[in-house]
Design an enzyme around this catalytic site. Structure first.
Site, PDB file in Angstrom:
ATOM      1  N   TYR A 133       0.816  -1.219   0.000  1.00 49.05           N
ATOM      2  CA  TYR A 133       0.000   0.000   0.000  1.00 49.05           C
ATOM      3  C   TYR A 133       0.854   1.275   0.000  1.00 49.05           C
ATOM      4  CZ  TYR A 133      -4.531  -2.346   0.536  1.00 49.05           C
ATOM      5  OH  TYR A 133      -5.678  -3.081   0.328  1.00 49.05           O
ATOM      6  N   HIS A 165      -9.573  -6.702  -2.082  1.00 53.18           N
ATOM      7  CA  HIS A 165      -8.775  -5.777  -2.888  1.00 53.18           C
ATOM      8  C   HIS A 165      -8.749  -6.304  -4.314  1.00 53.18           C
ATOM      9  CE1 HIS A 165      -5.366  -3.612  -4.619  1.00 53.18           C
ATOM     10  NE2 HIS A 165      -4.985  -4.788  -5.078  1.00 53.18           N
ATOM     11  N   GLU A 185       1.724  -6.196  -8.360  1.00 55.91           N
ATOM     12  CA  GLU A 185       1.103  -6.836  -7.194  1.00 55.91           C
ATOM     13  C   GLU A 185       1.195  -8.360  -7.279  1.00 55.91           C
ATOM     14  OE1 GLU A 185      -2.053  -3.156  -6.453  1.00 55.91           O
ATOM     15  OE2 GLU A 185      -2.832  -5.114  -7.041  1.00 55.91           O
TER      16      GLU A 185
HETATM   17  P1  ATP Z   1      -8.302  -1.667  -2.901  1.00 52.25           P
HETATM   18  O1  ATP Z   1      -7.070  -0.909  -3.330  1.00 52.25           O
HETATM   19  O2  ATP Z   1      -8.151  -2.326  -1.532  1.00 52.25           O
HETATM   20  O3  ATP Z   1      -8.801  -2.594  -3.943  1.00 52.25           O
HETATM   21  P2  ATP Z   1      -9.871   0.595  -3.629  1.00 52.25           P
HETATM   22  O4  ATP Z   1      -9.003   0.639  -4.839  1.00 52.25           O
HETATM   23  O5  ATP Z   1     -11.354   0.500  -3.824  1.00 52.25           O
HETATM   24  O6  ATP Z   1      -9.492  -0.628  -2.698  1.00 52.25           O
HETATM   25  P3  ATP Z   1      -8.207   2.662  -2.519  1.00 52.25           P
HETATM   26  O7  ATP Z   1      -8.563   4.092  -2.684  1.00 52.25           O
HETATM   27  O8  ATP Z   1      -7.114   2.075  -3.354  1.00 52.25           O
HETATM   28  O9  ATP Z   1      -9.569   1.817  -2.694  1.00 52.25           O
HETATM   29  O10 ATP Z   1      -7.894   2.427  -0.985  1.00 52.25           O
HETATM   30  C1  ATP Z   1      -7.207   1.260  -0.584  1.00 52.25           C
HETATM   31  C2  ATP Z   1      -7.831   0.710   0.671  1.00 52.25           C
HETATM   32  O11 ATP Z   1      -7.604   1.633   1.736  1.00 52.25           O
HETATM   33  C3  ATP Z   1      -9.354   0.552   0.637  1.00 52.25           C
HETATM   34  O12 ATP Z   1      -9.779  -0.665   0.075  1.00 52.25           O
HETATM   35  C4  ATP Z   1      -9.700   0.605   2.099  1.00 52.25           C
HETATM   36  O13 ATP Z   1      -9.493  -0.676   2.720  1.00 52.25           O
HETATM   37  C5  ATP Z   1      -8.696   1.605   2.635  1.00 52.25           C
HETATM   38  N1  ATP Z   1      -9.294   2.931   2.711  1.00 52.25           N
HETATM   39  C6  ATP Z   1      -9.550   3.766   1.678  1.00 52.25           C
HETATM   40  N2  ATP Z   1     -10.119   4.906   2.102  1.00 52.25           N
HETATM   41  C7  ATP Z   1     -10.226   4.783   3.445  1.00 52.25           C
HETATM   42  C8  ATP Z   1     -10.732   5.612   4.479  1.00 52.25           C
HETATM   43  N3  ATP Z   1     -11.245   6.817   4.220  1.00 52.25           N
HETATM   44  N4  ATP Z   1     -10.659   5.144   5.752  1.00 52.25           N
HETATM   45  C9  ATP Z   1     -10.138   3.936   6.029  1.00 52.25           C
HETATM   46  N5  ATP Z   1      -9.645   3.099   5.096  1.00 52.25           N
HETATM   47  C10 ATP Z   1      -9.693   3.518   3.835  1.00 52.25           C
HETATM   48 MG    MG Z   2      -6.872   0.579  -4.802  1.00 52.56          MG
END
Ligand code: ATP
Ligand code: MG
Length: 137
Positions: A49, A115, A126
């Site tokens: 991440y 994810h 990844e």
């Molecule tokens: P992922 O990358 O896990 O597939 P995503 O692409 O839908 O999910 P991202 O914006 O990449 O979302 O965020 C990665 C992960 O970080 C999210 O899946 C979530 O678990 C966490 N996350 C994102 N926004 C928040 C938030 N506002 N508060 C807490 N956790 C968050």
């Molecule tokens: Mg994402």
């Protein structure tokens, strides 16, 4: 055909939902071509991440992803990346469409069950973080 990287997150393994999530994946026509259950280390989660390292939720995210076992997977199919994003549903389950994994199972925007990679370049990086080429069949 295309490959994407998937994680079944700790909120789901904790609730014994691995099979239920996999059923939705397979129902959507995606094939699970690699899969293993692991305990992510803090270093692995931080690397995975890294793009979110400046976000306010980064610490919480790393804590969560290391709070229990995860299932890492490679999914294969036509337009697998976009298709899996659609099957997962919106990041926040409150906004997720009916029938999606996050609508069915996610607890919150943080504990959101799965994810999926967001682009071909990230999918390749990844997949390579967790699988050797000969583990994908
Ligand atoms: P992922 O990358 O896990 O597939 P995503 O692409 O839908 O999910 P991202 O914006 O990449 O979302 O965020 C990665 C992960 O970080 C999210 O899946 C979530 O678990 C966490 N996350 C994102 N926004 C928040 C938030 N506002 N508060 C807490 N956790 C968050
Ligand atoms: Mg994402």
């Amino acid at each position: 055909t295309e490959r994407t990287f998937s994680i079944i997150k700790p909120d789901a393994t904790k609730r014994n939902l691995t099979g239920a999530v996999n059923a939705v994946i397979e129902e959507a026509g995606l094939r699970i071509v690699a899969q293993k259950r692991i305990q992510m280390t803090r270093a692995q989660a931080e690397t995975f991440y890294a793009v979110h390292s400046e976000r306010p939720f980064f610490g919480e995210l790393v804590e969560f992803m290391t709070s229990g076992p995860v299932v890492v997977q490679v999914l294969e199919g036509e337009n697998a990346i976009a298709k899996y994003r659609e099957v997962m549903g919106a990041t926040n389950p409150a906004n997720a469409a009916e029938g999606t994994i996050r609508k069915k199972f996610a607890l919150s925007v943080g504990e959101n069950t799965v994810h999926g990679s967001d682009a071909p370049e990230t999918a390749a990086v990844e997949i390579a973080q967790f699988f050797a080429g000969n583990e994908i069949v």
